[in-house]
Design an enzyme around this catalytic site. Sequence first.
Site, mmCIF file in Angstrom:
data_model
loop_
_atom_site.group_PDB
_atom_site.id
_atom_site.type_symbol
_atom_site.label_atom_id
_atom_site.label_comp_id
_atom_site.label_asym_id
_atom_site.label_seq_id
_atom_site.Cartn_x
_atom_site.Cartn_y
_atom_site.Cartn_z
ATOM 1 C CE1 TYR A 1 33.345 2.414 8.378
ATOM 2 C CE2 TYR A 1 31.111 2.386 7.586
ATOM 3 C CZ TYR A 1 32.192 3.064 8.437
ATOM 4 O OH TYR A 1 31.930 4.074 9.054
ATOM 5 N N GLY B 1 17.603 8.219 9.619
ATOM 6 C CA GLY B 1 18.737 8.179 10.671
ATOM 7 C C GLY B 1 18.793 9.146 11.633
HETATM 8 C C1 LIG Z 1 25.718 9.260 14.185
HETATM 9 C C2 LIG Z 1 25.530 8.602 13.188
HETATM 10 C C3 LIG Z 1 26.052 7.279 13.063
HETATM 11 C C4 LIG Z 1 25.791 6.211 12.021
HETATM 12 N N1 LIG Z 1 25.963 4.866 11.984
HETATM 13 C C5 LIG Z 1 25.805 4.278 10.808
HETATM 14 C C6 LIG Z 1 25.856 2.854 11.152
HETATM 15 O O1 LIG Z 1 26.321 2.269 12.040
HETATM 16 N N2 LIG Z 1 25.530 2.145 9.963
HETATM 17 C C7 LIG Z 1 25.274 2.639 8.837
HETATM 18 O O2 LIG Z 1 24.983 1.734 7.841
HETATM 19 N N3 LIG Z 1 25.136 3.995 8.645
HETATM 20 C C8 LIG Z 1 25.176 4.796 9.745
HETATM 21 N N4 LIG Z 1 24.988 6.171 9.658
HETATM 22 C C9 LIG Z 1 24.412 6.510 8.452
HETATM 23 C C10 LIG Z 1 22.742 6.500 8.713
HETATM 24 O O3 LIG Z 1 22.417 5.363 8.801
HETATM 25 C C11 LIG Z 1 21.965 7.443 7.367
HETATM 26 O O4 LIG Z 1 22.425 6.535 6.637
HETATM 27 C C12 LIG Z 1 22.453 8.718 7.110
HETATM 28 O O5 LIG Z 1 22.443 9.450 8.436
HETATM 29 C C13 LIG Z 1 21.527 9.450 6.414
HETATM 30 O O6 LIG Z 1 20.341 9.388 6.938
HETATM 31 P P1 LIG Z 1 19.528 10.584 7.366
HETATM 32 O O7 LIG Z 1 19.523 11.823 6.605
HETATM 33 O O8 LIG Z 1 18.059 10.064 7.747
HETATM 34 O O9 LIG Z 1 20.126 10.967 8.564
HETATM 35 C C14 LIG Z 1 25.157 6.771 10.744
HETATM 36 C C15 LIG Z 1 24.800 8.154 10.661
HETATM 37 C C16 LIG Z 1 25.134 9.096 12.023
HETATM 38 C C17 LIG Z 1 24.734 10.656 11.893
#
Ligand SMILES: Cc1cc2nc3c(=O)[nH]c(=O)nc-3n(C[C@H](O)[C@H](O)[C@H](O)COP(=O)(O)O)c2cc1C
Length: 364
Positions: free
Chosen positions: A175, A315
């Site tokens: 971003y 996440g």
């Molecule tokens: C539905 C969704 C929305 C997300 N929104 C954001 C966000 O608003 N800001 C951000 O930094 N990362 C966002 N991410 C990335 C997550 O914070 C995280 O880095 C990513 O899902 C990997 O972690 P995980 O394997 O535990 O899901 C989003 C991911 C998903 C799946």
Amino acid sequence: MQPFTLGDLKLKNRVVMAPLTRSRSSTEGVPPAYAADYYAQRANAGLIVTEATNISPQGVGYAYTPGIWSDAQVDAWSKVTEAVHRNDGRIVMQLWHTGRISHPDVQPNGALPVSASAIRPEGQAFTEKGMQDHVTPRALETDEIPGIVEDYRRAAANAKRAGFDGVEVHSANNYLLEQFVRDSTNKRTDRYGGSIENRLRFPLDAVRAAIDAWGGPNRVGIRLSPATTQPGNTPLDSTTHDTYGAYVDALSKLGLLYIHTIEGVTQQTRDVPEGVDFADLRRRFSGAYMANNQLTLELCEAELKEGRADLFSFGRPYIANPDLVYRLTEDGPLAEAPKATWYGGDFHGYSDWPGMKGPVEIRR
Ligand SMILES: Cc1cc2nc3c(=O)[nH]c(=O)nc-3n(C[C@H](O)[C@H](O)[C@H](O)COP(=O)(O)O)c2cc1C
């Protein structure tokens, strides 16, 4: 699950709810009333990082995402922080400007999205009319950048007013701030482009503005993703190690509370490309290190044992498992949320997920 002290914040455990955009806010960027339930149900995490929240109308990149520039937004977020605190949770707000990952349809008066340089990202934007191809953004004029720094200051101050425990500056996932950091998206020739020092100038000014708004660095964290190419199929920086090393050195010098790093490519792999060294970033940083990306309890325990991280953010698991900490402790099964519920809609698939043993009780 052991407690952890983050600056002067006492966290009940080292599990963090990672920021998750869920696109359920009004067209004015006001989060819905049921967002208070959603976040309170997840107050079992030691710390919650909110969904990315737009610092200004220009920062908006996706339909139905929340903001923190208006009084109505501050009021709605106050209900969220009250609900989380009533349930003994801690919550920081993630501050966002999407830059070129946007579309005229979500910009004020249909304006072109802005970026470091006029380079069009690959892929599509989520608008009220559905998915639409990204456009070529407008390169910001040099004298416009201090105004965006002020937007960061106002957003951080508003987050404080709304009762948050701190803010996380979103300098990840390609971003606006990361569009300035990387030489693949920053081709500027002014004081905000060229050398590493110049490319870091605006992101560090934004961080300083957040620190100013909070009266010190001990409630300000940052998110970084040196290895992530999404969204927009954005190429990495050409000297990742030097660029992010210098960035983390500067953040450390500012006394920032934590760095929250996406290890590997977000949601895709924990494999790390050549030139990216997360252990080195951790060594260089004097505050806390929060790891993220495809973590499991096993991985967290191994990282903790080896001293590779202090905090661990989850996440996707937090979407359908409001009681995630309990499930991790009990080695319980994890529910999986259908992708159709990730973005957009109402409380269904959002604040109505049960816990492992039935409805999640929250204090109201
Ligand atoms: C539905 C969704 C929305 C997300 N929104 C954001 C966000 O608003 N800001 C951000 O930094 N990362 C966002 N991410 C990335 C997550 O914070 C995280 O880095 C990513 O899902 C990997 O972690 P995980 O394997 O535990 O899901 C989003 C991911 C998903 C799946």
